[in-house]
Design a protein around this motif. Structure first.
Motif, PDB file in Angstrom:
ATOM      1  N   LEU A  93      17.668  22.551 -29.813  1.00 24.80           N
ATOM      2  CA  LEU A  93      17.395  21.173 -29.423  1.00 24.80           C
ATOM      3  C   LEU A  93      15.903  20.981 -29.155  1.00 24.80           C
ATOM      4  N   GLU A  94      15.460  19.760 -29.262  1.00 23.74           N
ATOM      5  CA  GLU A  94      14.036  19.463 -29.093  1.00 23.74           C
ATOM      6  C   GLU A  94      13.591  19.724 -27.659  1.00 23.74           C
ATOM      7  N   GLN A  95      12.616  20.588 -27.524  1.00 20.11           N
ATOM      8  CA  GLN A  95      12.023  20.912 -26.229  1.00 20.11           C
ATOM      9  C   GLN A  95      10.792  20.031 -26.009  1.00 20.11           C
ATOM     10  N   VAL A  96      10.425  19.841 -24.751  1.00 22.06           N
ATOM     11  CA  VAL A  96       9.339  18.921 -24.420  1.00 22.06           C
ATOM     12  C   VAL A  96       8.358  19.592 -23.462  1.00 22.06           C
ATOM     13  N   ALA A  97       7.077  19.551 -23.820  1.00 17.12           N
ATOM     14  CA  ALA A  97       6.002  20.030 -22.948  1.00 17.12           C
ATOM     15  C   ALA A  97       5.124  18.848 -22.576  1.00 17.12           C
ATOM     16  N   LEU A  98       4.762  18.756 -21.307  1.00 12.92           N
ATOM     17  CA  LEU A  98       3.956  17.641 -20.816  1.00 12.92           C
ATOM     18  C   LEU A  98       2.766  18.148 -20.009  1.00 12.92           C
ATOM     19  N   LEU A  99       1.629  17.488 -20.198  1.00 11.85           N
ATOM     20  CA  LEU A  99       0.445  17.740 -19.371  1.00 11.85           C
ATOM     21  C   LEU A  99      -0.321  16.440 -19.232  1.00 11.85           C
ATOM     22  N   ASP A 100      -0.583  16.044 -17.999  1.00 13.05           N
ATOM     23  CA  ASP A 100      -1.288  14.805 -17.714  1.00 13.05           C
ATOM     24  C   ASP A 100      -2.678  15.140 -17.172  1.00 13.05           C
ATOM     25  N   THR A 101      -3.707  14.892 -17.981  1.00 14.09           N
ATOM     26  CA  THR A 101      -5.076  15.200 -17.546  1.00 14.09           C
ATOM     27  C   THR A 101      -5.729  14.023 -16.827  1.00 14.09           C
ATOM     28  N   ARG A 102      -4.938  12.998 -16.514  1.00  8.39           N
ATOM     29  CA  ARG A 102      -5.454  11.875 -15.724  1.00  8.39           C
ATOM     30  C   ARG A 102      -5.368  12.151 -14.225  1.00  8.39           C
ATOM     31  N   VAL A 103      -4.736  13.280 -13.852  1.00 10.84           N
ATOM     32  CA  VAL A 103      -4.567  13.587 -12.429  1.00 10.84           C
ATOM     33  C   VAL A 103      -5.886  14.014 -11.811  1.00 10.84           C
ATOM     34  N   ALA A 104      -5.980  13.889 -10.498  1.00 12.13           N
ATOM     35  CA  ALA A 104      -7.216  14.256  -9.807  1.00 12.13           C
ATOM     36  C   ALA A 104      -7.393  15.760  -9.710  1.00 12.13           C
ATOM     37  N   ARG A 105      -6.268  16.492  -9.712  1.00  9.80           N
ATOM     38  CA  ARG A 105      -6.343  17.936  -9.508  1.00  9.80           C
ATOM     39  C   ARG A 105      -5.143  18.609 -10.155  1.00  9.80           C
ATOM     40  N   PHE A 106      -5.363  19.796 -10.721  1.00  8.55           N
ATOM     41  CA  PHE A 106      -4.288  20.549 -11.347  1.00  8.55           C
ATOM     42  C   PHE A 106      -3.720  21.572 -10.369  1.00  8.55           C
ATOM     43  N   ALA A 107      -2.421  21.764 -10.467  1.00 10.09           N
ATOM     44  CA  ALA A 107      -1.751  22.716  -9.589  1.00 10.09           C
ATOM     45  C   ALA A 107      -1.998  24.153 -10.015  1.00 10.09           C
ATOM     46  N   GLY A 108      -2.264  24.381 -11.297  1.00 12.55           N
ATOM     47  CA  GLY A 108      -2.380  25.748 -11.792  1.00 12.55           C
ATOM     48  C   GLY A 108      -1.037  26.436 -11.837  1.00 12.55           C
ATOM     49  N   LYS A 109       0.035  25.664 -11.938  1.00 15.68           N
ATOM     50  CA  LYS A 109       1.408  26.173 -11.994  1.00 15.68           C
ATOM     51  C   LYS A 109       2.152  25.480 -13.135  1.00 15.68           C
ATOM     52  N   LEU A 110       3.077  26.206 -13.725  1.00 17.99           N
ATOM     53  CA  LEU A 110       3.952  25.671 -14.763  1.00 17.99           C
ATOM     54  C   LEU A 110       5.341  25.473 -14.175  1.00 17.99           C
TER      55      LEU A 110
END
Length: 371
Positions: A122-139
């Motif tokens: 089935l179709e898997q989905v990966a998301l990343l939003d670079t509009r955020v102020a800070r990255f968690a460094g976690k997946l």
């Protein structure tokens, strides 16, 4: 495979790489070499031995340097002391291109990455939003409920909007987990994770396992979306870097997330409307030792959910910290007295999986706000 990026009101194709983002957690304690001493023997008549050579510098991602070599034996003196071990190398930073802030959504089937895939393609989905102020460094890897497609996508989008890399994996979840054998619950969920033969209830090949599909997906994302630095979540040998990965799921996925946390040390586990596996008998895995510390595991249940009593029993067997706290009543606020046993007084099975309607409790379970 589809790659899309949302900027304002237009869709764009993804492109080049630049550096940005926040630092990750440090490497495991003790990985660097600290003052290791070489072995030396006493000589039999002569000058004192020379001192040992210091260890080499630590490697990347916290790998320790080599121990120092002991000094040569003198002709009458004591052997030289070993040199100090090299300092452990600091983990590299997460490098995300933030030059064109956007929400990137990448979709692909497991069979596009591995010809040996045979089930739940089935179709898997990966998301990343670079509009955020800070990255968690976690997946955050999300696990859907029984027989559901990869997701829940509302949960995947919720964490992506808060600085996490997010991935909804397709996995073996289309079987009846309710069994009379207390070992079968855990064996089936473990087989869905690692693709090894643990039970006759289901048959999962290595290519169809969560672990293999996650590794393949991260390698693929590293190649097709370098701006997101998805390779940060891989070890040098290509396996997932569990220490910076969170598993979260709803219902069936909530129990599977906790089961995975029992066998690999994750950053944390967030179970929504679960874990369960306590009906008609209680699963043995619930009370087994956990690779992920229980103070990094959370459960959210709805008190109007018919499975609510089963969830409470699972909380007890796992040993989640604290007493049950209702999070949707006046005066309730994070960190909820430090409890990891959380409940919605007015929630049913679906409500416990709806982070958009219960932002404060979901953010707390995922470790937000970031330190």
């Amino acid at each position: 495979m589809r790659i899309a990026a949302w900027i304002g009101c237009a869709w764009w194709t993804l492109g080049c790489v630049a550096c940005g983002g926040s630092s990750s957690d440090g490497g495991p304690p003790g990985a660097g070499g600290g003052a290791a001493t070489g072995t030396a023997t006493t000589g039999t008549g002569g000058a004192a031995a020379t001192s040992g050579v210091g260890g080499s510098a630590g490697g990347a991602n916290g790998a320790g340097g080599a121990n120092g070599a002991g000094g040569a034996n003198g002709a009458g003196g004591a052997g030289g002391a070993g040199g100090a071990g090299g300092a452990g190398g600091a983990p590299r930073e997460l490098h995300v291109d933030t030059s064109s802030p956007e929400l990137s959504e990448i979709r692909f089937k497991p069979s596009e990455l591995d010809p040996e895939v045979s089930d739940r393609d089935l179709e898997q989905v990966a998301l990343l939003d670079t509009r955020v102020a800070r990255f968690a460094g976690k997946l955050v890897v999300t696990l859907s409920g029984s027989s559901q497609p990869p997701g829940p996508l509302d949960l995947t989008r919720f964490v992506a909007a808060r600085g996490f890399h997010a991935f909804a994996v397709a996995y073996k979840n289309d079987y009846n987990i309710v069994q009379n054998d207390p070992d079968t619950f855990g064996d089936a969920r473990l087989e869905a994770f690692d693709g090894q033969d643990h039970t006759a209830l289901i048959e999962v090949t290595r290519a169809d396992s969560i672990e293999a599909r996650l590794a393949k997906a991260l390698a693929h994302l590293k190649e097709v979306h370098p701006r997101g630095d998805w390779g940060y979540f891989l070890e040098d040998d290509g396996s997932p870097r569990w220490s910076v990965i969170i598993f979260s799921g709803h219902s069936h996925g909530a129990s599977s997330a906790a089961r995975i946390g029992k066998v690999v040390r994750l950053d944390r586990v967030v179970s929504l409307a679960g874990p369960r596996d306590t009906n008609p008998v209680s699963a043995t895995w619930l009370s087994e030792p956990s690779a992920t510390p229980v103070d990094r595991m959370f459960g959210l249940t709805g008190e109007r959910d018919e499975q609510h009593p089963d969830h409470l029993e699972a909380f007890d067997l796992i040993g989640l910290p604290g007493e049950l706290v209702e999070v949707d009543v006046p005066g309730a606020a994070p960190p909820y007295g430090g409890s990891h046993r959380l409940a919605l007084r007015d929630g049913d099975h679906g409500a416990a999986g709806n982070c958009g309607a219960h932002v404060a409790v979901c953010e707390a379970m995922f470790g937000l706000p970031l330190p």
